[in-house]
Design an enzyme around this catalytic site. Sequence first.
Site, PDB file in Angstrom:
ATOM      1  N   ASN A 163       0.773  -1.113   0.051  1.00  0.00           N
ATOM      2  CA  ASN A 163       0.010   0.015   0.026  1.00  0.00           C
ATOM      3  C   ASN A 163       0.913   1.298  -0.191  1.00  0.00           C
ATOM      4  O   ASN A 163       1.374   1.572   1.105  1.00  0.00           O
ATOM      5  CB  ASN A 163      -0.967  -0.032   1.308  1.00  0.00           C
ATOM      6  CG  ASN A 163      -1.903   1.177   1.513  1.00  0.00           C
ATOM      7  OD1 ASN A 163      -1.854   1.873   0.448  1.00  0.00           O
ATOM      8  ND2 ASN A 163      -2.371   1.523   2.513  1.00  0.00           N
ATOM      9  N   TRP A 164       0.870   1.787  -1.168  1.00  0.00           N
ATOM     10  CA  TRP A 164       2.088   3.142  -1.236  1.00  0.00           C
ATOM     11  C   TRP A 164       1.498   4.212  -0.568  1.00  0.00           C
ATOM     12  O   TRP A 164       2.145   5.243  -0.495  1.00  0.00           O
ATOM     13  CB  TRP A 164       2.392   3.192  -2.781  1.00  0.00           C
ATOM     14  CG  TRP A 164       3.252   2.257  -3.386  1.00  0.00           C
ATOM     15  CD1 TRP A 164       3.666   0.945  -2.835  1.00  0.00           C
ATOM     16  CD2 TRP A 164       3.554   2.214  -4.708  1.00  0.00           C
ATOM     17  NE1 TRP A 164       4.707   0.421  -3.629  1.00  0.00           N
ATOM     18  CE2 TRP A 164       4.536   1.079  -5.004  1.00  0.00           C
ATOM     19  CE3 TRP A 164       3.419   2.978  -5.797  1.00  0.00           C
ATOM     20  CZ2 TRP A 164       4.996   0.789  -6.140  1.00  0.00           C
ATOM     21  CZ3 TRP A 164       4.187   2.761  -6.911  1.00  0.00           C
ATOM     22  CH2 TRP A 164       4.924   1.532  -7.149  1.00  0.00           C
ATOM     23  N   LYS A 165       0.016   4.360  -0.439  1.00  0.00           N
ATOM     24  CA  LYS A 165      -0.737   5.512   0.014  1.00  0.00           C
ATOM     25  C   LYS A 165      -0.365   6.761  -0.744  1.00  0.00           C
ATOM     26  O   LYS A 165      -0.274   6.496  -1.941  1.00  0.00           O
ATOM     27  CB  LYS A 165      -0.055   5.678   1.668  1.00  0.00           C
ATOM     28  CG  LYS A 165      -0.505   4.468   2.278  1.00  0.00           C
ATOM     29  CD  LYS A 165      -0.099   4.894   3.968  1.00  0.00           C
ATOM     30  CE  LYS A 165      -0.263   3.632   4.647  1.00  0.00           C
ATOM     31  NZ  LYS A 165      -0.434   3.391   6.003  1.00  0.00           N
ATOM     32  N   HIS A 194      -9.784   1.370   4.686  1.00  0.00           N
ATOM     33  CA  HIS A 194      -8.451   1.604   5.324  1.00  0.00           C
ATOM     34  C   HIS A 194      -8.721   2.493   6.602  1.00  0.00           C
ATOM     35  O   HIS A 194      -9.510   3.172   6.316  1.00  0.00           O
ATOM     36  CB  HIS A 194      -7.629   2.173   4.313  1.00  0.00           C
ATOM     37  CG  HIS A 194      -6.117   1.968   5.044  1.00  0.00           C
ATOM     38  ND1 HIS A 194      -5.690   3.095   6.033  1.00  0.00           N
ATOM     39  CD2 HIS A 194      -5.130   1.094   5.058  1.00  0.00           C
ATOM     40  CE1 HIS A 194      -4.550   2.764   6.399  1.00  0.00           C
ATOM     41  NE2 HIS A 194      -4.224   1.564   5.770  1.00  0.00           N
ATOM     42  N   GLU A 214      -6.001  -4.726  10.800  1.00  0.00           N
ATOM     43  CA  GLU A 214      -4.878  -3.814  10.966  1.00  0.00           C
ATOM     44  C   GLU A 214      -5.101  -3.096  12.023  1.00  0.00           C
ATOM     45  O   GLU A 214      -5.980  -2.037  12.144  1.00  0.00           O
ATOM     46  CB  GLU A 214      -4.885  -2.766   9.694  1.00  0.00           C
ATOM     47  CG  GLU A 214      -4.499  -3.473   8.301  1.00  0.00           C
ATOM     48  CD  GLU A 214      -3.735  -2.155   7.302  1.00  0.00           C
ATOM     49  OE1 GLU A 214      -2.638  -2.621   6.907  1.00  0.00           O
ATOM     50  OE2 GLU A 214      -4.529  -1.316   7.200  1.00  0.00           O
ATOM     51  N   GLY A 217       2.122   2.302  11.001  1.00  0.00           N
ATOM     52  CA  GLY A 217       3.173   3.314  10.812  1.00  0.00           C
ATOM     53  C   GLY A 217       3.938   3.633  12.361  1.00  0.00           C
ATOM     54  O   GLY A 217       4.673   4.412  12.217  1.00  0.00           O
ATOM     55  N   SER A 226       3.102  -2.023  10.557  1.00  0.00           N
ATOM     56  CA  SER A 226       4.452  -2.123  11.057  1.00  0.00           C
ATOM     57  C   SER A 226       5.159  -3.471  10.515  1.00  0.00           C
ATOM     58  O   SER A 226       5.941  -3.953  11.231  1.00  0.00           O
ATOM     59  CB  SER A 226       4.625  -1.841  12.292  1.00  0.00           C
ATOM     60  OG  SER A 226       4.094  -0.376  12.592  1.00  0.00           O
ATOM     61  N   GLY A 233       4.581   1.415   4.710  1.00  0.00           N
ATOM     62  CA  GLY A 233       6.034   1.889   4.856  1.00  0.00           C
ATOM     63  C   GLY A 233       7.080   1.119   3.984  1.00  0.00           C
ATOM     64  O   GLY A 233       7.911   1.637   3.247  1.00  0.00           O
TER      65      GLY A 233
END
Length: 244
Positions: free
Chosen positions: A7-9, A91, A161, A167, A204, A226
Amino acid sequence: MINAVANWKLNGSASFCHDWFDEFNASFHGDPSAVAIAPPAIYIPLCNELKKNNLNICAQNLDYSTEAARTGEISLEMLKDMDCSMSIIGHSERRNIFGETSEIIRNKLEKVASHTFTSIYCIGESLAEYDSGKSLEAIKNQLDNELLALNRNIKLYIAYEPIWAIGSGKLPSTQEIESMHGFINDTISLYENINVLGILYGGSVSVGNSQELSESELIDGVLVGGASLNGKSFAKIASSFDKV
Ligand code: PGA
């Protein structure tokens, strides 16, 4: 079966996409059909060009409405037109920053259920809920309000999640994740219209912890933020889950 989702956001650029695929393609030797990359929607066509195999390109979000007067939105039909047949839905950043309610998420899931399209549906408890021992209750509420209340049959992936793990570099123990995944399985088994393709963990995930997570029978895969921004690192994470 999808077992690693990047997930590159709101990260990326055209040159980032080129570099990322160079790194990923050089380092990943597993089954690309088990991997999905979710770039910002505008880069979906470029990623489809760069992927060079049957790796899945996934949207981060979609709109459910059939009305055109919804400036800024992207429909499922438009995604399909761009060879994208998968989307993350619900999300926690969509819920918390963009105010997505259970009703909106249900509308999105209903839309997906009426098409040949795959959703990676995200749920997770807040830190306050975790600290006060209310994680199961929070997850049960989300599942009841969003899946049980659906009017259609649906096949989907669920990504657990915990919001506090996203993060933050902190994640639940593998045993805690396993017991939550077991609880999700037990809860869903009572819903007649839901077919779960797999339960992923997100929050994470890194090169350092993916091997341990992949060894659990109750963790079918991972949703990675990330650590997915580096093509080489994500290739390592995806390789831990590659069962070929
Ligand atoms: P993270 O994000 O891996 O950076 O914690 C996961 C996610 O938000 O899907």
